[in-house]
Write a protein that holds these residues in place. Structure first.
Motif, PDB file in Angstrom:
ATOM      1  N   LEU A 325      32.204  36.734  27.120  1.00 40.47           N
ATOM      2  CA  LEU A 325      32.699  38.031  27.559  1.00 40.47           C
ATOM      3  C   LEU A 325      34.208  37.951  27.718  1.00 40.47           C
ATOM      4  N   LEU A 326      34.916  38.903  27.122  1.00 36.92           N
ATOM      5  CA  LEU A 326      36.370  38.944  27.262  1.00 36.92           C
ATOM      6  C   LEU A 326      36.764  39.398  28.666  1.00 36.92           C
ATOM      7  N   LYS A 327      37.881  38.889  29.155  1.00 40.43           N
ATOM      8  CA  LYS A 327      38.392  39.291  30.463  1.00 40.43           C
ATOM      9  C   LYS A 327      38.740  40.777  30.465  1.00 40.43           C
ATOM     10  N   GLY A 328      39.429  41.227  29.412  1.00 39.65           N
ATOM     11  CA  GLY A 328      39.768  42.640  29.309  1.00 39.65           C
ATOM     12  C   GLY A 328      40.422  43.194  30.546  1.00 39.65           C
ATOM     13  N   TYR A 329      39.847  44.278  31.075  1.00 39.23           N
ATOM     14  CA  TYR A 329      40.379  44.929  32.272  1.00 39.23           C
ATOM     15  C   TYR A 329      39.462  44.728  33.477  1.00 39.23           C
ATOM     16  N   ILE A 330      38.659  43.679  33.435  1.00 42.09           N
ATOM     17  CA  ILE A 330      37.761  43.367  34.544  1.00 42.09           C
ATOM     18  C   ILE A 330      38.580  42.884  35.741  1.00 42.09           C
ATOM     19  N   ASN A 331      38.300  43.442  36.911  1.00 42.68           N
ATOM     20  CA  ASN A 331      39.076  43.059  38.103  1.00 42.68           C
ATOM     21  C   ASN A 331      38.732  41.633  38.541  1.00 42.68           C
ATOM     22  N   SER A 332      39.543  41.078  39.415  1.00 47.00           N
ATOM     23  CA  SER A 332      39.423  39.666  39.785  1.00 47.00           C
ATOM     24  C   SER A 332      38.093  39.332  40.457  1.00 47.00           C
ATOM     25  N   ALA A 333      37.611  40.215  41.341  1.00 49.66           N
ATOM     26  CA  ALA A 333      36.338  39.958  42.027  1.00 49.66           C
ATOM     27  C   ALA A 333      35.181  39.942  41.026  1.00 49.66           C
ATOM     28  N   ALA A 334      35.199  40.890  40.113  1.00 48.62           N
ATOM     29  CA  ALA A 334      34.150  40.960  39.097  1.00 48.62           C
ATOM     30  C   ALA A 334      34.218  39.762  38.170  1.00 48.62           C
ATOM     31  N   TRP A 335      35.434  39.354  37.803  1.00 49.21           N
ATOM     32  CA  TRP A 335      35.605  38.226  36.890  1.00 49.21           C
ATOM     33  C   TRP A 335      35.133  36.921  37.521  1.00 49.21           C
ATOM     34  N   LYS A 336      35.354  36.789  38.813  1.00 50.50           N
ATOM     35  CA  LYS A 336      34.872  35.610  39.537  1.00 50.50           C
ATOM     36  C   LYS A 336      33.350  35.565  39.488  1.00 50.50           C
ATOM     37  N   ALA A 337      32.716  36.711  39.693  1.00 54.73           N
ATOM     38  CA  ALA A 337      31.252  36.782  39.647  1.00 54.73           C
ATOM     39  C   ALA A 337      30.740  36.485  38.241  1.00 54.73           C
ATOM     40  N   VAL A 338      31.460  36.963  37.230  1.00 58.66           N
ATOM     41  CA  VAL A 338      31.096  36.706  35.830  1.00 58.66           C
ATOM     42  C   VAL A 338      31.115  35.210  35.537  1.00 58.66           C
ATOM     43  N   ASN A 339      32.173  34.540  35.955  1.00 59.46           N
ATOM     44  CA  ASN A 339      32.301  33.109  35.674  1.00 59.46           C
ATOM     45  C   ASN A 339      31.272  32.268  36.433  1.00 59.46           C
ATOM     46  N   THR A 340      30.932  32.718  37.641  1.00 55.21           N
ATOM     47  CA  THR A 340      29.879  32.042  38.392  1.00 55.21           C
ATOM     48  C   THR A 340      28.551  32.164  37.665  1.00 55.21           C
ATOM     49  N   ALA A 341      28.245  33.374  37.213  1.00 57.81           N
ATOM     50  CA  ALA A 341      26.996  33.611  36.483  1.00 57.81           C
ATOM     51  C   ALA A 341      26.976  32.840  35.162  1.00 57.81           C
ATOM     52  N   LYS A 342      28.101  32.780  34.503  1.00 56.71           N
ATOM     53  CA  LYS A 342      28.193  32.048  33.233  1.00 56.71           C
ATOM     54  C   LYS A 342      27.793  30.590  33.418  1.00 56.71           C
ATOM     55  N   GLN A 343      28.348  29.963  34.444  1.00 53.94           N
ATOM     56  CA  GLN A 343      28.034  28.555  34.692  1.00 53.94           C
ATOM     57  C   GLN A 343      26.572  28.366  35.087  1.00 53.94           C
ATOM     58  N   GLN A 344      26.036  29.325  35.827  1.00 52.64           N
ATOM     59  CA  GLN A 344      24.630  29.234  36.236  1.00 52.64           C
ATOM     60  C   GLN A 344      23.706  29.337  35.021  1.00 52.64           C
ATOM     61  N   ILE A 345      24.083  30.160  34.050  1.00 52.53           N
ATOM     62  CA  ILE A 345      23.284  30.270  32.826  1.00 52.53           C
ATOM     63  C   ILE A 345      23.372  28.966  32.036  1.00 52.53           C
ATOM     64  N   ILE A 346      24.572  28.435  31.895  1.00 55.65           N
ATOM     65  CA  ILE A 346      24.765  27.178  31.173  1.00 55.65           C
ATOM     66  C   ILE A 346      23.978  26.043  31.830  1.00 55.65           C
ATOM     67  N   ASP A 347      23.937  26.064  33.168  1.00 58.26           N
ATOM     68  CA  ASP A 347      23.226  25.022  33.927  1.00 58.26           C
ATOM     69  C   ASP A 347      21.730  25.294  34.061  1.00 58.26           C
ATOM     70  N   ASN A 348      21.256  26.348  33.374  1.00 57.32           N
ATOM     71  CA  ASN A 348      19.835  26.720  33.392  1.00 57.32           C
ATOM     72  C   ASN A 348      19.348  27.145  34.779  1.00 57.32           C
ATOM     73  N   LYS A 349      20.249  27.634  35.617  1.00 57.25           N
ATOM     74  CA  LYS A 349      19.870  28.145  36.926  1.00 57.25           C
ATOM     75  C   LYS A 349      19.508  29.630  36.848  1.00 57.25           C
ATOM     76  N   ILE A 350      19.941  30.270  35.766  1.00 58.06           N
ATOM     77  CA  ILE A 350      19.554  31.653  35.494  1.00 58.06           C
ATOM     78  C   ILE A 350      18.964  31.694  34.089  1.00 58.06           C
TER      79      ILE A 350
END
Length: 356
Positions: A325-350
Motif C-alpha cells: 500500500l502506498l503512503k499517499g495522503y494517509i495520515n500518520s496515525a492511520a499509517w502507523k496502524a497500516v504498518n502494524t497490520a502489515k507486519q502482523q500479516i507477514i508474521d501470520n498473526k492475521i
C-alpha cells in the motif's frame, strides 16, 4: 481511457498484414536487433495497455527489462499486442509467435484459456501467466496476495473516514477481484473494532472492467449515501470513480472532500484536481500496488540468464513488496496502524480472507 493502438514491428508478409488489420493492431518502429532470443511480448486483456492499472504495470516491467539489456521496442526486443475482446487473445498470441517473440506475457485471469491452449501448441515458446495458474513446463504462473494489501487499504480507510462510511466498487465478480473485496472489507471491520467504531462498508460491482459511466454512477450514489472513501478494483472502469469524486471535491474544501483508493498501479495522477478556491489538490488517498511489473521484469531477467522458472507457480505478497500500500495522503496515525497490520500479516498473526 484506452487508446487502441497496439504496436507490432518488422517486415510483415501480406498475410501477416491482413491478420494485423483484422485484429485492429498497427506497426510500430522496428527494433534494430535481429536476435530474437530474448524478445518478449505482452498480450493485454480488453482494458488496454494504458489502463492505469495492471496492463500498464506489466508494460512498465517489459520496458524496464528492455532498458536493462539494451533491447528496442519491436521485433527482437519487447512489444505489446492489445486485445479488444477475448476473441483477440489467441490471434494476438499467434501474431506474437509469428513475429518470433520468444516469451509471451498474458495479463489477466481471463487469458488463462488462451495461454493454456497456445502454450501446449507452442512448446518452444515460454509464457508468463499473470493472475492464473497453468501447470506446464513452458509456463510460469504468477499470482498475488492482493487480499493482504487490500486489508491494509481497509485499515487506512477505517482510520481516515470522517463519516464512518466507506465503499468498495469491483469490476466483475471473479476469483481475483474477490481477493480485493474480501481483504478490504475485513481490514475495515478489524480496524473498526480497535477504534471502537461502527463503520459501514457499501459494496457494489460494475459488471465489467470498462464501463466508466456506470462506475461513476455507482460512486456518485455511494458518496451521496455518506461514503467519503471508495476503494475500487475495476481497472479502466475505475476512472469513473475518480470522476465522481472530482465532481464533489471541485465544489468544496479540504474538510469536506471525498477520497478514492486506487488499484494495481499508483493512481495519484487520476486524483489531481483544483478545489473551489483554485488550489491544486489530490483526492487519491492511496493505491494498492500489485507488483505485476516487478514479476514480469524479474521473470524476464531470469529467462535472459537462462533460468526461466517454467512449471513454477510464483506467489507475490507483502514480504518483498510483491503487493503493498502506498503512503499517499494517509495520515500518520492511520499509517502507523497500516504498518502494524502489515507486519502482523507477514508474521501470520492475521489471516486475511480470500472470498467476500
Amino acid at each position: 481511457m484506452n487508446f487502441k493502438n497496439a504496436f507490432t514491428t518488422g517486415v510483415a508478409t501480406i498475410s501477416a498484414a491482413l491478420l494485423l488489420t483484422a485484429c485492429g493492431t498497427h506497426h510500430s518502429k522496428s527494433s534494430n536487433s535481429k536476435d530474437t532470443k530474448y524478445s518478449i511480448a505482452l498480450i493485454t486483456n480488453n482494458t488496454g495497455v494504458d489502463d492505469h492499472s495492471f496492463n500498464q504495470s506489466a508494460w512498465n516491467g517489459l520496458q524496464k527489462y528492455g532498458k536493462k539489456f539494451g533491447l528496442s521496442k519491436g521485433n527482437g526486443g519487447y512489444n505489446y499486442f492489445e486485445s479488444s475482446s477475448a476473441s483477440d487473445h489467441v490471434p494476438n498470441i499467434e501474431q506474437a509467435i509469428s513475429a518470433k517473440y520468444k516469451m509471451i506475457v498474458g495479463v489477466g485471469y481471463e487469458l488463462g484459456d488462451a495461454i493454456n491452449s497456445e502454450s501446449k501448441k507452442h512448446p518452444n515458446t515460454n509464457f508468463i501467466m499473470i493472475d492464473n495458474t497453468i501447470n506446464r513446463k513452458n509456463v510460469v504462473s504468477a499470482t498475488f496476495k492482493s487480499q493482504d494489501a487490500s486489508y491494509l487499504a481497509g485499515v487506512a480507510a477505517a482510520y481516515s473516514t470522517k463519516t464512518n462510511t466507506v465503499g468498495f466498487i469491483g469490476g466483475a465478480h471473479n476469483v481475483i477481484v474477490d481477493l480485493f473485496d474480501a481483504g478490504f472489507t475485513q481490514g475495515v471491520k478489524d480496524a473498526a473494532k480497535k477504534l471502537h467504531k461502527k463503520i459501514k462498508v457499501l459494496n457494489q460491482y460494475v459488471g465489467n472492467f470498462s464501463s466508466t459511466d456506470k462506475a461513476q454512477m455507482i460512486a456518485k450514489s455511494m458518496y451521496s449515501n455518506n461514503a467519503d472513501i471508495i476503494y475500487h478494483a475495476a481497472a479502466t472502469a475505475g476512472e469513473g470513480v475518480f470522476q465522481a469524486a472530482k465532481a464533489i471535491d471541485q465544489k468544496t474544501n479540504e474538510n469536506g472532500k471525498v477520497w478514492v483508493i486506487g488499484v494495481d498501479s499508483d493512481q495519484s495522477s487520476l486524483g489531481k484536481y483544483k478545489m473551489k478556491n483554485g488550489t491544486a489538490s489530490n483526492l487519491t488517498l492511496s493505491s494498492v500496488m500489485k507488483g505485476i511489473g516487478k514479476a514480469c521484469y524479474e521473470i524476464a531477467v531470469q529467462s535472459h540468464e537462462g533460468k526461466f522458472p517454467g512449471g513454477k507457480h510464483l506467489v507475490f505478497g507483502l514480504k518483498g513488496d510483491g503487493t503493498y500500500l502506498l503512503k499517499g495522503y494517509i495520515n500518520s496515525a492511520a499509517w502507523k496502524a497500516v504498518n502494524t497490520a502489515k507486519q502482523q500479516i507477514i508474521d501470520n498473526k492475521i489471516t486475511v480472507a480470500t472470498k467476500p
